[in-house]
Scaffold this motif. Sequence first.
Motif, mmCIF file in Angstrom:
data_model
loop_
_atom_site.group_PDB
_atom_site.id
_atom_site.type_symbol
_atom_site.label_atom_id
_atom_site.label_comp_id
_atom_site.label_asym_id
_atom_site.label_seq_id
_atom_site.Cartn_x
_atom_site.Cartn_y
_atom_site.Cartn_z
ATOM 1 N N GLN A 1 -30.785 26.847 40.150
ATOM 2 C CA GLN A 1 -30.875 26.069 38.935
ATOM 3 C C GLN A 1 -30.379 24.653 39.199
ATOM 4 O OE1 GLN A 1 -28.886 27.830 35.636
ATOM 5 N NE2 GLN A 1 -29.375 26.181 34.225
ATOM 6 N N ALA A 2 -31.169 23.677 38.762
ATOM 7 C CA ALA A 2 -30.811 22.288 38.987
ATOM 8 C C ALA A 2 -29.658 21.890 38.091
ATOM 9 C CB ALA A 2 -32.021 21.405 38.693
ATOM 10 N N GLN A 3 -28.714 21.147 38.661
ATOM 11 C CA GLN A 3 -27.542 20.768 37.884
ATOM 12 C C GLN A 3 -26.972 19.453 38.385
ATOM 13 O OE1 GLN A 3 -24.394 23.700 37.991
ATOM 14 N NE2 GLN A 3 -23.572 23.054 36.024
ATOM 15 N N LEU A 4 -26.500 18.631 37.450
ATOM 16 C CA LEU A 4 -25.774 17.411 37.764
ATOM 17 C C LEU A 4 -24.385 17.552 37.164
ATOM 18 C CD1 LEU A 4 -28.448 14.665 36.943
ATOM 19 C CD2 LEU A 4 -27.754 15.443 39.208
ATOM 20 N N VAL A 5 -23.366 17.357 37.981
ATOM 21 C CA VAL A 5 -21.997 17.495 37.516
ATOM 22 C C VAL A 5 -21.266 16.174 37.730
ATOM 23 C CG1 VAL A 5 -19.815 18.708 37.782
ATOM 24 C CG2 VAL A 5 -21.969 19.950 38.030
ATOM 25 N N GLU A 6 -20.725 15.651 36.647
ATOM 26 C CA GLU A 6 -20.050 14.366 36.688
ATOM 27 C C GLU A 6 -18.544 14.523 36.799
ATOM 28 O OE1 GLU A 6 -23.308 12.843 33.403
ATOM 29 O OE2 GLU A 6 -21.192 12.526 33.085
ATOM 30 N N SER A 7 -17.914 13.471 37.294
ATOM 31 C CA SER A 7 -16.462 13.408 37.342
ATOM 32 C C SER A 7 -16.037 11.949 37.402
ATOM 33 C CB SER A 7 -15.920 14.165 38.557
ATOM 34 O OG SER A 7 -16.410 13.588 39.751
ATOM 35 N N GLY A 8 -14.757 11.712 37.151
ATOM 36 C CA GLY A 8 -14.217 10.374 37.314
ATOM 37 C C GLY A 8 -13.910 9.620 36.039
ATOM 38 N N GLY A 9 -14.267 10.169 34.899
ATOM 39 C CA GLY A 9 -13.951 9.498 33.652
ATOM 40 C C GLY A 9 -12.464 9.543 33.361
ATOM 41 N N GLY A 10 -12.049 8.809 32.323
ATOM 42 C CA GLY A 10 -10.645 8.812 31.953
ATOM 43 C C GLY A 10 -10.284 7.629 31.088
ATOM 44 N N LEU A 11 -8.986 7.409 30.971
ATOM 45 C CA LEU A 11 -8.446 6.312 30.164
ATOM 46 C C LEU A 11 -7.959 5.208 31.094
ATOM 47 C CD1 LEU A 11 -7.383 5.135 27.467
ATOM 48 C CD2 LEU A 11 -5.292 6.465 27.848
ATOM 49 N N VAL B 1 -36.351 8.247 30.181
ATOM 50 C CA VAL B 1 -36.773 9.628 30.410
ATOM 51 C C VAL B 1 -36.446 10.044 31.830
ATOM 52 C CG1 VAL B 1 -38.735 11.209 30.569
ATOM 53 C CG2 VAL B 1 -38.582 9.573 28.671
ATOM 54 N N TYR B 2 -35.645 11.076 31.955
ATOM 55 C CA TYR B 2 -35.312 11.689 33.239
ATOM 56 C C TYR B 2 -35.382 13.204 33.084
ATOM 57 C CZ TYR B 2 -33.768 7.260 35.230
ATOM 58 O OH TYR B 2 -33.731 5.974 35.721
ATOM 59 N N ASP B 3 -35.535 13.900 34.193
ATOM 60 C CA ASP B 3 -35.686 15.353 34.130
ATOM 61 C C ASP B 3 -34.353 16.087 34.107
ATOM 62 O OD1 ASP B 3 -38.159 14.390 36.218
ATOM 63 O OD2 ASP B 3 -38.691 15.604 34.473
ATOM 64 N N TYR B 4 -33.356 15.527 34.735
ATOM 65 C CA TYR B 4 -32.064 16.198 34.837
ATOM 66 C C TYR B 4 -30.972 15.282 34.289
ATOM 67 C CZ TYR B 4 -34.897 18.622 38.326
ATOM 68 O OH TYR B 4 -35.916 19.289 38.967
ATOM 69 N N TRP B 5 -30.027 15.903 33.581
ATOM 70 C CA TRP B 5 -28.928 15.158 32.969
ATOM 71 C C TRP B 5 -27.599 15.843 33.249
ATOM 72 C CZ3 TRP B 5 -29.449 10.565 30.283
ATOM 73 C CH2 TRP B 5 -30.768 10.167 30.004
ATOM 74 N N GLY B 6 -26.562 15.025 33.443
ATOM 75 C CA GLY B 6 -25.217 15.555 33.540
ATOM 76 C C GLY B 6 -24.672 15.883 32.163
ATOM 77 N N GLN B 7 -23.486 16.473 32.147
ATOM 78 C CA GLN B 7 -22.903 16.926 30.897
ATOM 79 C C GLN B 7 -22.169 15.808 30.155
ATOM 80 O OE1 GLN B 7 -21.527 17.241 33.811
ATOM 81 N NE2 GLN B 7 -19.324 16.901 33.604
ATOM 82 N N GLY B 8 -21.937 14.708 30.821
ATOM 83 C CA GLY B 8 -21.247 13.578 30.215
ATOM 84 C C GLY B 8 -19.771 13.563 30.565
ATOM 85 N N THR B 9 -19.238 12.361 30.743
ATOM 86 C CA THR B 9 -17.814 12.204 31.010
ATOM 87 C C THR B 9 -17.301 11.036 30.167
ATOM 88 O OG1 THR B 9 -16.124 11.966 32.742
ATOM 89 C CG2 THR B 9 -18.137 10.677 33.012
#
Length: 132
Positions: free
Chosen positions: A1-11, A118-126
């Motif tokens: 299953q295709a997946q994009l996983v984000e990291s690095g967000g914060g305050l 328009v893109y086919d795959y999206w991350g969950q957001g950070t």
Amino acid sequence: QAQLVESGGGLVEAGGSLRLSCTASGSIFRLDSVGWFRQAPGKQRELVATLATITGDDNINYADSVKGRFTISRDNAKKTMYLQMNSLKPEDTAVYYCAADSALGIVQRARGTRPKNVYDYWGQGTQVTVSS
């Protein structure tokens, strides 16, 4: 299953820096056409930066609001894309999403028939929050 996983967000305080990462897995084999988007509370999702390597050269575009401050990049060996954000401002506060085209999507984009958002795959957001 295709997946994009984000990291690095914060305050971070205004003037500071953050680097967002987005790693692909599953059936996403290359990151030849990718983008970063953001959505602030009460606002529509907006395009921040795109990077497309379709004819051999990197085609990079930025929203006017982030030009000179943000840098998009990717490492296909690691299947990871990045968004380096410098000189952050409170108005950069938003949920940031990474996105990637499929192989078919890249063909459409090369033909000019695929809309910019328009893109086919999206991350969950950070979440990125910049304090004043």
